[in-house]
Design a protein around this motif. Sequence first.
Motif, PDB file in Angstrom:
ATOM      1  N   UNK A 128       7.752   8.583   8.665  1.00 54.07           N
ATOM      2  CA  UNK A 128       6.650   8.121   9.511  1.00 54.07           C
ATOM      3  C   UNK A 128       5.377   8.929   9.290  1.00 54.07           C
ATOM      4  N   UNK A 129       5.520  10.235   9.085  1.00 54.06           N
ATOM      5  CA  UNK A 129       4.343  11.085   8.928  1.00 54.06           C
ATOM      6  C   UNK A 129       4.079  11.472   7.474  1.00 54.06           C
ATOM      7  N   UNK A 130       4.770  10.819   6.563  1.00 49.03           N
ATOM      8  CA  UNK A 130       4.542  11.106   5.149  1.00 49.03           C
ATOM      9  C   UNK A 130       3.203  10.523   4.700  1.00 49.03           C
TER      10      UNK A 130
ATOM     11  N   UNK B 297       3.031  -5.401  17.503  1.00 49.82           N
ATOM     12  CA  UNK B 297       2.537  -6.254  16.420  1.00 49.82           C
ATOM     13  C   UNK B 297       3.177  -5.876  15.091  1.00 49.82           C
ATOM     14  N   UNK B 298       3.307  -4.581  14.850  1.00 46.31           N
ATOM     15  CA  UNK B 298       3.756  -4.091  13.536  1.00 46.31           C
ATOM     16  C   UNK B 298       5.213  -3.644  13.565  1.00 46.31           C
ATOM     17  N   UNK B 299       6.041  -4.292  14.357  1.00 49.04           N
ATOM     18  CA  UNK B 299       7.447  -3.898  14.461  1.00 49.04           C
ATOM     19  C   UNK B 299       8.146  -3.975  13.104  1.00 49.04           C
ATOM     20  N   UNK B 300       7.938  -5.042  12.370  1.00 50.46           N
ATOM     21  CA  UNK B 300       8.637  -5.214  11.082  1.00 50.46           C
ATOM     22  C   UNK B 300       8.262  -4.141  10.055  1.00 50.46           C
ATOM     23  N   UNK B 301       6.992  -3.813   9.858  1.00 51.72           N
ATOM     24  CA  UNK B 301       6.682  -2.734   8.907  1.00 51.72           C
ATOM     25  C   UNK B 301       7.275  -1.391   9.323  1.00 51.72           C
ATOM     26  N   UNK B 302       7.199  -1.067  10.614  1.00 52.01           N
ATOM     27  CA  UNK B 302       7.702   0.232  11.069  1.00 52.01           C
ATOM     28  C   UNK B 302       9.195   0.348  10.823  1.00 52.01           C
TER      29      UNK B 302
ATOM     30  N   UNK C 299       1.105   3.286   2.511  1.00 47.41           N
ATOM     31  CA  UNK C 299       1.074   2.726   1.158  1.00 47.41           C
ATOM     32  C   UNK C 299       2.387   2.025   0.809  1.00 47.41           C
ATOM     33  N   UNK C 300       3.515   2.583   1.227  1.00 41.33           N
ATOM     34  CA  UNK C 300       4.812   1.991   0.909  1.00 41.33           C
ATOM     35  C   UNK C 300       5.012   0.658   1.620  1.00 41.33           C
ATOM     36  N   UNK C 301       4.265   0.444   2.695  1.00 39.84           N
ATOM     37  CA  UNK C 301       4.433  -0.775   3.490  1.00 39.84           C
ATOM     38  C   UNK C 301       3.137  -1.586   3.552  1.00 39.84           C
ATOM     39  N   UNK C 302       2.239  -1.330   2.628  1.00 39.29           N
ATOM     40  CA  UNK C 302       0.905  -1.933   2.689  1.00 39.29           C
ATOM     41  C   UNK C 302       0.928  -3.456   2.831  1.00 39.29           C
ATOM     42  N   UNK C 303       1.716  -4.184   2.049  1.00 39.99           N
ATOM     43  CA  UNK C 303       1.726  -5.655   2.216  1.00 39.99           C
ATOM     44  C   UNK C 303       2.216  -6.082   3.597  1.00 39.99           C
ATOM     45  N   UNK C 304       3.189  -5.360   4.147  1.00 45.63           N
ATOM     46  CA  UNK C 304       3.714  -5.716   5.464  1.00 45.63           C
ATOM     47  C   UNK C 304       2.673  -5.477   6.558  1.00 45.63           C
ATOM     48  N   UNK C 305       1.979  -4.350   6.485  1.00 41.49           N
ATOM     49  CA  UNK C 305       0.931  -4.086   7.468  1.00 41.49           C
ATOM     50  C   UNK C 305      -0.235  -5.061   7.300  1.00 41.49           C
ATOM     51  N   UNK C 306      -0.562  -5.383   6.061  1.00 39.00           N
ATOM     52  CA  UNK C 306      -1.656  -6.333   5.824  1.00 39.00           C
ATOM     53  C   UNK C 306      -1.343  -7.688   6.447  1.00 39.00           C
ATOM     54  N   UNK C 307      -0.083  -8.101   6.355  1.00 43.53           N
ATOM     55  CA  UNK C 307       0.306  -9.380   6.955  1.00 43.53           C
ATOM     56  C   UNK C 307       0.169  -9.345   8.478  1.00 43.53           C
TER      57      UNK C 307
END
Length: 672
Positions: free
Chosen positions: A493-495, A469-474, A500-508
């Motif tokens: 990945x573990x930072x 599902x979250x391929x694009x944010x990762x 937070x750096x990808x919050x809009x992408x994960x929210x989508x």
Amino acid sequence: MATESRPDFPSGAPYYLLNFERALAWLAERYDDLLDADEHAFLRAFAGLPPASRALLVRMLMRKGTLFRASQLRYDEIGCPLQAAAPLAALGWVDTEPGLSLDDLFALTTRAGLLEIFADETKRAPGFKALRKPDMLAALRVFYEAGDVGDERDENVSAEGAEGAEGAEGAEGAEWAVDRGERDAEVSAFERVAVAVSVSVSAARSSKRPLSAWHAATTDSVLRVVIAPLCDRLRLMFFGNLYQEWSEFVLADLGVFQYEKVAFAPSSRAFQQRADVDVYLALHACREALDSLPQLSSLPGDDTELAAIDALVAAVRRIDTSNPWLETRRAKLLFRIGQHCERRLQWPAALAVYAICAWPGARHRRVRVLERSERFGEAFDLATQAAAAPESEEEAQRLARLLPRLRRKLGEPTVRAAAARPVERGMVVLARPDAALPVEYVARDHLSCEAAPVHYVENALINSLFGLLCWEPVFAALPGAFFHPFQREPADLHAPDFHARRAPLFAACFAQLDSGAYRDTILRHLNEKAGLQSPFVFWGLLTPELVTLALDCLPAAHLKLWFERLLRDIRGNRSGLPDLIQFWPAERRYELIEVKGPGDRLQDNQIRWLAYCVEHGIPVRVLDVRWAEEGPLSGVSAEAAEAAEAAEAAEAAEAAEAAEACDATIVARTAS
């Protein structure tokens, strides 16, 4: 800078050479400002070497170590390795007559070859021939000390060996025989062999010598790659780590590993300044020094080892960096030093290291070391402080288990946690299979039926659905996340700020769970991204049928709950999920099942996942499997049976406490 291979090979340049030259071109383009004079000179000189010499160097760089027998470097495209090595030797990149220590010799030589080299020892000590290779090395090493061994020490060793051998020569021949069936007899023979070997070793030995000095009759040669450290530095700059090898190119070309193509800018790279490369290498050297500490002494608390630990910690602290990523690596190294001190029962040293360590879990380890040191008051104060603001669900869980114990040791009343919903737990008695099978497979086969199939998925299914599902944010091309074509995951990945750096992408992506669009996205990525490396997707387990079944039976609301928890702590929450999942397709429902065989106990991360599922109404249970021929708890005493039952009850209570602690942590984070 020209680094392309010239068409001097009859059938074209070999693939590994082309790949290496591609990496050099990549480094020349992206790291020109960070390369020093020696590295620039290497890039220029490498391009001008004869093809066979370039190919030989790359072949050696792709193999483990820096020492190679010429007889093991026979490749059709290279021809004679010694001829190919000559231009490399002229540049000082390869040593064609390197000095070899005894350990080097053993690493390069078969057991049969060693018996030929040490023929005198074999004749003088018949038991030597029967020793295993590691024991042969141990018997010889003391008489071939590395370093500057003086004549006086040589004479003393030889005199001691001669004195021991006089008594040995009169021994019965049977006394020299090694009884391989009895380890005690082997050790005894090993000791006698060591005495006899001391006589045959020349007092004029040196710590290192060429192969011809070890074995005058040999027609072989050894090559040492002197340029390896510089090439390792280039490899670090290319990959951003030292665990990936140049063979990554080959594996990608062969299709063994396939990577997502991320369109990152040429300016995106692992290191922004040369000092960062130096810091990484310094930390790596300290890690290697840590790994060698157990060799210093077999006794915990030995003064030599304590001094080495102090020096190592001081070296780590002296490494100066303001790079957050490298600070994280330093923290992890300090944590490992603390763990080493704990294993060696060096409590003061462990406390000192954990006190300056920012790695997750260091604070809890401090509490445990204080407890082991019987400093219960200090342990309780630190644990209470941590419990007020736990750094993670894991710490909250451990503190919930630790604080009552500390209260009891201090004579204070324990505070009982509020009761939470227990995890359903049952037991099934099954026939032990004839073939050795994991207990999870046996339980799966027992529970599964046509109307309600059961799949063994453990961590794979939920992680994979999240990854699809979250391929694009990762795989978003954010600065510093990707910097070479062989990354299976973003560097951050573990930072702490990964989400937070990808919050809009994960929210989508999560919004699709509300709209229903998630199903098409997951199935599309299952097809389009098949086989590509991912930190979340387990391609070996996924089939279109399993994914379709899961999407039919798993509610979007439950997917969202799992994905949110994964994203809160990727390192801590990617594991611990239940072993099995049972689907009822006709009813579009499911159940997660954690299987425990005889003697198994729930792990901390499993307890946290179980507690989370129970709290949020996700169907889950624990299934204990016992073997029919053994009875539920046969073969153990009544006391052991009671203890096992009590342990199961404690696990259930602990899961309930963990649920409370986890919820408290979540509420606190939300409030902040």
